[in-house]
Write a protein that holds these residues in place. Structure first.
Motif, PDB file in Angstrom:
ATOM      1  N   VAL A   1      34.521  49.577  37.488  1.00 40.33           N
ATOM      2  CA  VAL A   1      33.957  49.173  36.206  1.00 40.33           C
ATOM      3  C   VAL A   1      34.624  47.907  35.684  1.00 40.33           C
ATOM      4  O   VAL A   1      33.968  46.902  35.405  1.00 40.33           O
ATOM      5  CB  VAL A   1      34.085  50.309  35.173  1.00 40.33           C
ATOM      6  CG1 VAL A   1      33.550  49.854  33.811  1.00 40.33           C
ATOM      7  CG2 VAL A   1      33.345  51.544  35.646  1.00 40.33           C
ATOM      8  N   ALA A   2      35.940  47.935  35.556  1.00 42.68           N
ATOM      9  CA  ALA A   2      36.660  46.834  34.909  1.00 42.68           C
ATOM     10  C   ALA A   2      37.544  46.045  35.857  1.00 42.68           C
ATOM     11  O   ALA A   2      38.180  45.078  35.434  1.00 42.68           O
ATOM     12  CB  ALA A   2      37.510  47.383  33.760  1.00 42.68           C
TER      13      ALA A   2
ATOM     14  N   GLY B   1      28.660  43.599  47.429  1.00 42.99           N
ATOM     15  CA  GLY B   1      29.749  43.512  46.473  1.00 42.99           C
ATOM     16  C   GLY B   1      30.927  44.344  46.929  1.00 42.99           C
ATOM     17  O   GLY B   1      30.746  45.505  47.326  1.00 42.99           O
ATOM     18  N   VAL B   2      32.125  43.776  46.910  1.00 48.40           N
ATOM     19  CA  VAL B   2      33.362  44.476  47.259  1.00 48.40           C
ATOM     20  C   VAL B   2      34.268  44.432  46.038  1.00 48.40           C
ATOM     21  O   VAL B   2      34.567  43.350  45.517  1.00 48.40           O
ATOM     22  CB  VAL B   2      34.063  43.829  48.469  1.00 48.40           C
ATOM     23  CG1 VAL B   2      35.355  44.568  48.800  1.00 48.40           C
ATOM     24  CG2 VAL B   2      33.136  43.799  49.682  1.00 48.40           C
ATOM     25  N   SER B   3      34.702  45.583  45.559  1.00 48.46           N
ATOM     26  CA  SER B   3      35.515  45.609  44.345  1.00 48.46           C
ATOM     27  C   SER B   3      36.888  45.007  44.609  1.00 48.46           C
ATOM     28  O   SER B   3      37.436  45.099  45.703  1.00 48.46           O
ATOM     29  CB  SER B   3      35.649  47.034  43.811  1.00 48.46           C
ATOM     30  OG  SER B   3      36.409  47.845  44.694  1.00 48.46           O
TER      31      SER B   3
ATOM     32  N   ASN C   1      35.050  38.634  37.324  1.00 46.86           N
ATOM     33  CA  ASN C   1      36.096  39.368  36.616  1.00 46.86           C
ATOM     34  C   ASN C   1      35.574  40.054  35.359  1.00 46.86           C
ATOM     35  O   ASN C   1      36.358  40.581  34.569  1.00 46.86           O
ATOM     36  CB  ASN C   1      37.240  38.421  36.247  1.00 46.86           C
ATOM     37  CG  ASN C   1      37.950  37.892  37.478  1.00 46.86           C
ATOM     38  OD1 ASN C   1      38.209  38.634  38.420  1.00 46.86           O
ATOM     39  ND2 ASN C   1      38.235  36.585  37.484  1.00 46.86           N
ATOM     40  N   THR C   2      34.280  40.049  35.189  1.00 48.90           N
ATOM     41  CA  THR C   2      33.664  40.656  34.018  1.00 48.90           C
ATOM     42  C   THR C   2      33.531  42.167  34.180  1.00 48.90           C
ATOM     43  O   THR C   2      33.148  42.648  35.245  1.00 48.90           O
ATOM     44  CB  THR C   2      32.270  40.053  33.781  1.00 48.90           C
ATOM     45  OG1 THR C   2      32.387  38.642  33.681  1.00 48.90           O
ATOM     46  CG2 THR C   2      31.619  40.607  32.528  1.00 48.90           C
ATOM     47  N   ASP C   3      33.858  42.893  33.134  1.00 52.09           N
ATOM     48  CA  ASP C   3      33.594  44.327  33.085  1.00 52.09           C
ATOM     49  C   ASP C   3      32.101  44.557  33.278  1.00 52.09           C
ATOM     50  O   ASP C   3      31.266  43.846  32.712  1.00 52.09           O
ATOM     51  CB  ASP C   3      34.058  44.857  31.723  1.00 52.09           C
ATOM     52  CG  ASP C   3      34.072  46.372  31.647  1.00 52.09           C
ATOM     53  OD1 ASP C   3      33.002  46.984  31.851  1.00 52.09           O
ATOM     54  OD2 ASP C   3      35.139  46.940  31.361  1.00 52.09           O
TER      55      ASP C   3
END
Length: 527
Positions: free
Chosen positions: A249-250, A241-243, A74-76
């Motif tokens: 970005v955030a 990685g899957v957003s 959950n980090t930007d």
């Protein structure tokens, strides 16, 4: 397919936008600072079966492979700790049939990257009939920020409603659609660090060959690269990685690690390519151990991955009997228009990469049916060897490579020549469903006047309505602008929801081209 580095041993292939990147000198910026490392509240590995070790089944598949993860981040991206990229391992390129040692690439030059980019754009945009100029151009990742010293940059990227995400060698960067940097360059070692040291993905051993694409169905981003500690070796992984949202970005990420082939842990998965289909993310890679050993294909459980759930993949290994003289199977991606009909199998295409100078007339087609509930129902190709489901007869062509090299394309101001990637169908392979007519749009680099050249773009439209691989194309063309003598290679094809089609390619000398927008079943006049 891999290449050498200009200053470090690198492991990448010569491909898109080589001519657009003139490298800068500079210094690396240390980004790490106390307090930036992810704590338990920032990155959390999900307990249970999602973090279990991968497993494998029968040698002919289908194999059910459990991905490591998910790890919820959950980090930007701007707050990630800085991890410098791992040293690049391989010094030689990997091809279907071994060739003598390739030419050494030239060193990075030290002129201003943006000034050179502007000059090149000015040359590219010299008047071309019926070709409108771009609305916006901006610099991507330059050599100083690539943090690899690799030549060329191995550029890959995709665009969404609000972002352009570009990967270059061992980093990626996020831009808004005005060209402003929103985050990065972020190293893959930093990005995948939360996966932990149980795999090379989270153990600072990411090696590049990145791939980025936007999932327009779910408004998500997918970013991958591969990781391994050595080659030859016995631990090769694809890092994925899957957003969590449409904000790369955030918005947070779900991270996974997939072993290339648990039944054959010495197999490296080279030249990984992915594509979006409604039922899965489809992945292909060439296997080397260290000689070419076949092709690996996977269906990744898209529904589970976009929700951050524990995930299985269904995979097949296609050995030498199944691929014959081909490799680099390209999965078809759905991008615009109507989605594929429910239950439609995924398509893969490839051409032979056999002895150079041979006139060829076939494109091979495979179908992948995946069943994540009952994996035994999954199929790829025909029979235990997974041979192609169909053969498409096309106009004769000669691939753009010789028995000594793929580096054939001349450059201005140097004797160093550039790689054609002339032994494969190029990325992307596009699927379109327009008013019930289903098509695949593909292209490749072929050669005129072998072995002297020049190279030209061959493009196709295949009618695959009903999920049937056709006997012949609907459209096909070798485009040379009336045999003007320019070298055009590494094309990329696009088609919108109305059937308008465009092709871009790297030219020599520096002139770009695109086709006039055309409707399907109408041969285009390409400029």
């Amino acid at each position: 397919m891999k290449k050498k580095s200009s200053s470090q041993s690198a492991f990448f292939n010569l491909r898109v936008l080589i001519g657009l990147f003139v490298f800068l000198t500079g210094v690396f910026i240390a980004l790490g600072a106390a307090g930036l490392f992810l704590g338990p509240s920032k990155a959390q590995a999900q307990p249970g079966s999602g973090s279990a070790a991968p497993t494998a089944n029968s040698p002919n598949g289908p194999d059910v492979v459990r991905l490591v993860g998910p790890v919820v981040v959950n980090t930007d991206l701007r707050d990630l700790p800085y991890i410098p990229p791992a040293p690049q391992i391989l010094q030689r390129r990997l091809t279907r049939y071994p060739l003598p040692e390739m030419q050494e690439p030239v060193k990075s030059v030290t002129t201003s990257g943006f000034a050179q980019f502007q000059a090149l754009i000015k040359e590219i945009l010299r008047p071309v009939p019926e070709m409108p100029p771009p609305l916006l151009t901006f610099d991507g990742v330059d050599a100083a920020n690539s943090q690899c010293g690799c030549l060329p940059p191995d550029t890959n990227g995709d665009v969404g409603p609000n972002h352009y995400v570009q990967s270059v060698n061992v980093v990626f960067q996020v831009f808004d659609k005005n060209g402003n940097t929103l985050s990065g360059p972020t190293t893959f070692d930093s990005f995948f660090l939360p996966l932990g040291n149980s795999t090379p993905c989270g153990n600072n051993q990411n090696q590049g060959d990145p791939f980025v694409f936007y999932d327009q169905i779910a408004d998500r981003w997918v970013i991958t690269d591969f990781a391994f500690p050595s080659f030859p070796g016995n631990s090769f992984w694809e890092c994925i990685g899957v957003s969590q949202t449409g904000d790369p970005v955030a918005g947070g990420w779900f991270l996974y690690a997939l072993q290339v082939d648990p039944a054959n842990p010495t197999f490296l998965g080279d030249y990984p390519k992915l594509a979006l289909w409604p039922d899965a993310y489809y992945l292909s890679m060439n296997l080397f151990s260290p000689a070419f050993s076949g092709v690996r294909v996977y269906a990744l459980d898209r529904a589970s991955m976009i929700s951050g759930g524990p995930t299985n993949a269904v995979g097949f290994t296609i050995g030498l009997a199944g691929v014959a003289d081909s490799y680099s199977l390209q999965p078809a991606g759905f991008r615009t228009g109507n989605p594929p009909p429910a239950g439609r199998q995924e398509f893969f295409l490839a051409v032979d990469a056999q002895f150079p100078g041979i006139t060829q007339t076939q494109v091979h087609g495979w179908l992948f049916h995946v069943d994540f509930v009952n994996s035994a129902n999954s199929t790829f190709g025909v029979g235990p060897d997974h041979t192609p489901n169909g053969e498409i007869t096309v106009n004769p062509f000669v691939e753009a490579w010789t028995n000594t090299t793929y580096n054939l394309v001349p450059q201005l101001g140097t004797t160093q020549k550039l790689d054609t990637l002339g032994d494969k169908i190029m990325t992307p392979l596009l699927y379109q469903n327009r008013n019930g007519t289903e098509s695949l749009w593909a292209d490749q680099t072929v050669m005129l006047n072998y072995p002297n050249g020049p190279t030209v773009v061959r493009w196709y439209q295949f009618d695959v309505t009903g999920g049937i691989i056709p006997a012949t194309p609907v459209q096909q063309q070798d485009w040379s602008n009336g045999n003007d003598g320019l070298w055009r290679w590494m094309p990329s094809i696009a088609v919108d929801q109305n059937g308008n089609t465009a092709i871009s390619a790297i030219p020599h000398p520096a002139r770009a081209y695109m086709p006039r927008s055309v409707m399907p079943d109408v041969s285009p006049a390409i400029h």
